[in-house]
Design an enzyme around this catalytic site. Structure first.
Site, short mmCIF file in Angstrom:
data_model
loop_
_atom_site.label_atom_id
_atom_site.label_comp_id
_atom_site.label_asym_id
_atom_site.label_seq_id
_atom_site.Cartn_x
_atom_site.Cartn_y
_atom_site.Cartn_z
CE LYS A 1 -11.82 -0.99 -3.26
NZ LYS A 1 -12.12 -2.42 -3.06
CE LYS B 1 -5.90 -8.96 -5.25
NZ LYS B 1 -6.13 -7.94 -4.33
CE LYS C 1 -4.22 -1.97 1.82
NZ LYS C 1 -5.06 -2.22 3.00
#
Ligand code: ADP
Ligand code: TRP
Length: 320
Positions: free
Chosen positions: A192, A189, A110
């Site tokens: 969003k 993968k 992230k």
């Protein structure tokens, strides 16, 4: 058996969420005691404004109810409506070595993607452990990317149990191998945040447009096509049984059809699969008060269990 899972309320749901999380979860409610919540405290780590977070939370509730969460069978609530989870989060922090969190892939991923490195993002797995342990969860259905978090939960629970007695149930993750990672339109993968998702609830035309964007090789019409490794095939296969897959492979091999035909076929498969869900969704969007009522009943049920567990934990560690 008690099964629990959290749903991130951070955007529109896509086919990856549907096959990787929603569908397997909904099947579970037939045989197990299912607990499902919308993880809005978690979503706060990537939220930009109040209105969006609220909207995403309600959208997720509507979408999950539409694809088949049955509030008669499943306890379904919004995470922040059962705030005992934050008490447990703090308590569990004491049993979480820094090294454990430093090894978390999801945190590193992230941050690499540009989400600001905050304490909330870093300690995200501890909150997830609190979600799981607060409800004596036995099984946690998750996508592959979340397995490490369930393992961390076991480590934290074991450390607690070793020091203060057998308070927590050690949970196990549950991953459906054949749908472990759903590819997006570029074959990576589906996510969003990667801009490669096919959203679950699209109108028919935009859905076709999205399917048309799937990257395929450029074999000319008339030549047999390779289905192995084809992103269109891999997505279509999710909707097909063995006979359906065999038939599609034959169509690829025959050389009579091009990728355009298979993109149309994929759109039809998606459209048909979601017909009933679309109808339910239209109903719920028209009856948002019913959705709020369902979530309130869920929070009450979950809150009762959470209250008892947090009392047991506090007693065990000496918090008055
Ligand atoms: P995203 O990657 O789009 O942000 P989330 O992290 O919100 O998705 O995932 C919600 C749930 O859906 C999780 O259980 C996750 O493991 C599952 N999931 C998301 N994307 C996929 C995928 N491409 N394949 C399989 N499962 C997925
Ligand atoms: N972290 C999970 C995800 O990104 C969502 C989640 C939060 C969760 N708490 C949970 C999943 C507890 C399972 C159990 O998808």
């Amino acid at each position: 058996m008690r099964v629990l899972t959290g749903i991130q309320a951070s955007g529109k749901l896509h086919i990856g969420n549907y096959f990787g999380a929603m569908k397997p979860m909904i099947e579970l409610q037939e045989e197990h005691e299912l607990f499902t919540f919308i993880a809005n405290y978690h979503s706060l780590t990537s939220s930009k404004d109040a209105q969006t977070l609220k909207q995403y939370t309600l959208d997720a509730a509507v979408d999950y109810l539409s694809v088949g969460i049955d509030p008669e069978k499943t306890t379904f609530w919004v995470q922040s409506h059962v705030p005992q989870v934050l008490e447990l989060y703090w308590i569990l922090s004491k049993f979480t070595p820094m090294g454990l969190l430093e090894r978390a892939h999801s945190y590193k991923d992230k941050v690499a993607k540009g989400i600001p490195a905050s304490h909330a993002l870093f300690s995200y797995p501890v909150l997830m452990a609190a979600d799981i342990l607060l409800f004596d969860t036995q099984k946690v259905p998750v996508g592959k990317d979340q397995i490490q978090h369930v393992e961390m939960t076991r480590d934290i629970a074991t450390k607690f149990n070793n020091e203060y007695g057998e308070i927590f149930v050690l949970p196990e993750h549950m991953v459906q191998e054949e749908v472990a990672t759903i590819p997006g339109i570029d074959g990576q993968k589906m996510s969003k945040s990667y801009g490669n998702a096919i959203d679950l609830f699209m109108d028919e035309k935009p859905l076709q447009k999205r399917c048309n964007k799937i990257i395929s090789s450029s074999t000319s019409l008339g030549e047999p096509l390779e289905w192995k490794g084809c992103h269109i095939y891999n997505l279509a296969a999710l909707f097909l049984d063995d006979a359906g897959k065999k038939a599609l492979q034959e169509r690829y091999k025959s050389g009579k059809e091009g990728y355009g035909h298979f993109k149309k076929y994929l759109k039809e498969l998606i459209w048909e699969e979601l017909e009933e869900a679309r109808e339910k969704r239209a109903y719920y969007l028209d009856h948002m008060d019913e959705v709020q009522d369902i979530l309130a009943v869920g929070a009450k049920k979950a809150g009762t269990i959470a209250e008892a567990k947090i009392a047991q934990v506090k007693e065990a560690i000496g918090l008055l």
